[in-house]
Each structure stands twice: as C-alpha cells, then as structure tokens.
Design a protein around this motif. Structure first.
Motif, PDB file in Angstrom:
ATOM      1  N   UNK A  78      21.219  34.782  -7.342  1.00  0.00           N
ATOM      2  CA  UNK A  78      22.163  35.019  -6.158  1.00  0.00           C
ATOM      3  C   UNK A  78      23.229  34.378  -6.126  1.00  0.00           C
ATOM      4  N   UNK A  79      23.705  33.954  -7.485  1.00  0.00           N
ATOM      5  CA  UNK A  79      25.190  33.533  -7.948  1.00  0.00           C
ATOM      6  C   UNK A  79      26.098  34.469  -7.585  1.00  0.00           C
ATOM      7  N   UNK A  80      27.455  34.049  -7.300  1.00  0.00           N
ATOM      8  CA  UNK A  80      28.519  34.921  -7.405  1.00  0.00           C
ATOM      9  C   UNK A  80      28.715  35.046  -9.044  1.00  0.00           C
ATOM     10  N   UNK A  81      28.867  36.156  -9.668  1.00  0.00           N
ATOM     11  CA  UNK A  81      29.216  36.447 -11.024  1.00  0.00           C
ATOM     12  C   UNK A  81      30.530  37.041 -11.345  1.00  0.00           C
ATOM     13  N   UNK A  82      31.471  36.476 -12.390  1.00  0.00           N
ATOM     14  CA  UNK A  82      32.702  36.724 -12.540  1.00  0.00           C
ATOM     15  C   UNK A  82      32.480  37.270 -14.054  1.00  0.00           C
ATOM     16  N   UNK A  83      32.756  38.550 -14.320  1.00  0.00           N
ATOM     17  CA  UNK A  83      32.877  38.963 -15.655  1.00  0.00           C
ATOM     18  C   UNK A  83      33.906  39.921 -16.068  1.00  0.00           C
ATOM     19  N   UNK A  84      34.356  39.985 -17.309  1.00  0.00           N
ATOM     20  CA  UNK A  84      35.296  40.858 -17.595  1.00  0.00           C
ATOM     21  C   UNK A  84      34.781  42.264 -17.698  1.00  0.00           C
ATOM     22  N   UNK A  85      35.924  43.233 -17.445  1.00  0.00           N
ATOM     23  CA  UNK A  85      35.510  44.639 -17.567  1.00  0.00           C
ATOM     24  C   UNK A  85      35.461  44.979 -18.828  1.00  0.00           C
ATOM     25  N   UNK A  86      34.189  45.485 -19.195  1.00  0.00           N
ATOM     26  CA  UNK A  86      33.595  45.688 -20.581  1.00  0.00           C
ATOM     27  C   UNK A  86      32.548  46.637 -20.390  1.00  0.00           C
ATOM     28  N   UNK A  87      32.220  47.458 -21.488  1.00  0.00           N
ATOM     29  CA  UNK A  87      30.947  48.320 -21.438  1.00  0.00           C
ATOM     30  C   UNK A  87      29.753  47.508 -21.426  1.00  0.00           C
ATOM     31  N   UNK A  88      29.595  46.388 -21.853  1.00  0.00           N
ATOM     32  CA  UNK A  88      28.486  45.532 -21.584  1.00  0.00           C
ATOM     33  C   UNK A  88      28.160  45.153 -20.247  1.00  0.00           C
ATOM     34  N   UNK A  89      29.198  45.035 -19.416  1.00  0.00           N
ATOM     35  CA  UNK A  89      29.053  44.807 -18.146  1.00  0.00           C
ATOM     36  C   UNK A  89      28.997  45.573 -17.015  1.00  0.00           C
ATOM     37  N   UNK A  90      29.034  46.876 -17.376  1.00  0.00           N
ATOM     38  CA  UNK A  90      29.097  48.043 -16.413  1.00  0.00           C
ATOM     39  C   UNK A  90      27.591  48.074 -15.599  1.00  0.00           C
ATOM     40  N   UNK A  91      26.671  47.502 -16.130  1.00  0.00           N
ATOM     41  CA  UNK A  91      25.264  47.512 -15.290  1.00  0.00           C
ATOM     42  C   UNK A  91      25.563  46.606 -14.235  1.00  0.00           C
ATOM     43  N   UNK A  92      26.056  45.235 -14.740  1.00  0.00           N
ATOM     44  CA  UNK A  92      26.195  44.432 -13.586  1.00  0.00           C
ATOM     45  C   UNK A  92      27.208  44.512 -12.570  1.00  0.00           C
ATOM     46  N   UNK A 118      27.403  46.875 -10.619  1.00  0.00           N
ATOM     47  CA  UNK A 118      26.808  47.568  -9.409  1.00  0.00           C
ATOM     48  C   UNK A 118      26.335  46.711  -8.348  1.00  0.00           C
ATOM     49  N   UNK A 119      26.174  45.323  -8.703  1.00  0.00           N
ATOM     50  CA  UNK A 119      25.488  44.377  -7.755  1.00  0.00           C
ATOM     51  C   UNK A 119      27.027  44.021  -6.950  1.00  0.00           C
ATOM     52  N   UNK A 120      26.646  43.625  -5.675  1.00  0.00           N
ATOM     53  CA  UNK A 120      27.597  42.935  -4.801  1.00  0.00           C
ATOM     54  C   UNK A 120      28.016  41.665  -5.129  1.00  0.00           C
ATOM     55  N   UNK A 121      27.102  40.795  -5.579  1.00  0.00           N
ATOM     56  CA  UNK A 121      27.702  39.494  -6.320  1.00  0.00           C
ATOM     57  C   UNK A 121      28.237  39.374  -7.252  1.00  0.00           C
ATOM     58  N   UNK A 122      28.391  40.540  -8.134  1.00  0.00           N
ATOM     59  CA  UNK A 122      29.244  40.466  -9.284  1.00  0.00           C
ATOM     60  C   UNK A 122      30.796  40.828  -8.965  1.00  0.00           C
ATOM     61  N   UNK A 123      31.601  40.286  -9.480  1.00  0.00           N
ATOM     62  CA  UNK A 123      33.207  40.420  -9.606  1.00  0.00           C
ATOM     63  C   UNK A 123      33.735  40.754 -10.999  1.00  0.00           C
ATOM     64  N   UNK A 124      34.397  41.744 -11.253  1.00  0.00           N
ATOM     65  CA  UNK A 124      34.874  42.302 -12.495  1.00  0.00           C
ATOM     66  C   UNK A 124      36.226  42.131 -12.508  1.00  0.00           C
ATOM     67  N   UNK A 125      36.930  41.661 -13.631  1.00  0.00           N
ATOM     68  CA  UNK A 125      38.351  41.432 -13.854  1.00  0.00           C
ATOM     69  C   UNK A 125      38.833  42.273 -15.204  1.00  0.00           C
ATOM     70  N   UNK A 126      40.045  42.492 -14.969  1.00  0.00           N
ATOM     71  CA  UNK A 126      40.562  43.122 -16.343  1.00  0.00           C
ATOM     72  C   UNK A 126      41.919  42.593 -16.743  1.00  0.00           C
ATOM     73  N   UNK A 127      42.281  41.658 -16.059  1.00  0.00           N
ATOM     74  CA  UNK A 127      43.747  40.880 -16.130  1.00  0.00           C
ATOM     75  C   UNK A 127      43.587  39.449 -15.505  1.00  0.00           C
ATOM     76  N   UNK A 128      44.641  38.824 -15.867  1.00  0.00           N
ATOM     77  CA  UNK A 128      44.661  37.183 -15.455  1.00  0.00           C
ATOM     78  C   UNK A 128      44.751  37.290 -13.847  1.00  0.00           C
ATOM     79  N   UNK A 153      41.796  36.353  -8.473  1.00  0.00           N
ATOM     80  CA  UNK A 153      41.458  36.910  -7.464  1.00  0.00           C
ATOM     81  C   UNK A 153      39.890  36.680  -7.313  1.00  0.00           C
ATOM     82  N   UNK A 154      39.204  37.021  -8.282  1.00  0.00           N
ATOM     83  CA  UNK A 154      37.567  37.004  -8.235  1.00  0.00           C
ATOM     84  C   UNK A 154      37.391  35.643  -7.990  1.00  0.00           C
ATOM     85  N   UNK A 155      37.952  34.566  -8.214  1.00  0.00           N
ATOM     86  CA  UNK A 155      37.688  32.952  -8.154  1.00  0.00           C
ATOM     87  C   UNK A 155      37.903  32.529  -6.716  1.00  0.00           C
ATOM     88  N   UNK A 156      38.886  33.529  -6.024  1.00  0.00           N
ATOM     89  CA  UNK A 156      39.174  32.872  -4.839  1.00  0.00           C
ATOM     90  C   UNK A 156      38.698  33.805  -3.588  1.00  0.00           C
TER      91      UNK A 156
END
Length: 90
Positions: A55-69, A71-81, A86-89
């Motif tokens: 149930x943690x909030x997860x922050x991951x880079x936009x990358x093919x290995x993270x596509x599955x993650x 889909x979860x509402x507690x996953x925040x994806x970023x592609x730049x600084x 924004x994901x952290x705030x």
C-alpha cells in the motif's frame, strides 16, 4: 552509485535516509509511505511489487519494465525531472 547518491544528497542538504538492504517486513520501513525506484535496469522490480502490495505510494521511471505497475492508483510514473518532483509532492 549509492555513495554518489549519498554524497549528492548531503551536498544539497536533503533530509534523505539510506538504509541499504532491509527485509520488506522490517519494522524500520513500516513508517514510510513512499517508495522510489528510479532504476531503468531493474526489469524484475520485486521491490516495486512488494511496495505496491504493502500500500505504499510508488514512484517509478517511465520504462517498459514499469508498464505493469502503472495501472495501480498508488503508482506514479515520471519521464523527466519536473514530473518526478510532481510525483513526490502529490
């Protein structure tokens, strides 16, 4: 890489804590609400899956290995600084 990240965070006076390897059931990490996995090479990403399951909030880079993650509402994806910040705030 860890030594460089620690040195950079100290230089910038960021209040970060680096625990190193810890079991996901450890009481030490139960208080934390956010898990950041900036890796672009961790294609198995077991730690990310465990953090989401806990149930943690997860922050991951936009990358093919993270596509599955993503889909979860507690996953925040970023592609730049800016998106990372924004994901952290939010």
């Amino acid at each position: 890489d860890l030594d460089e990240v620690r040195a950079s965070s100290e230089q910038k006076n960021l209040p970060l804590v680096f625990h190193g390897p810890i079991d996901h059931a450890s009481a030490i990490i139960q208080q934390y609400k956010v898990f950041v996995n900036p890796s672009l090479s961790d294609v198995v990403a077991t730690t990310t899956a465990e953090a989401l399951a806990m149930g943690k909030f997860v922050v991951v880079a936009k990358h093919p290995s993270n596509v599955f993650f993503s889909q979860f509402s507690n996953c925040h994806v970023y592609s730049n600084q800016e998106e990372f910040d924004r994901c952290l705030t939010t």
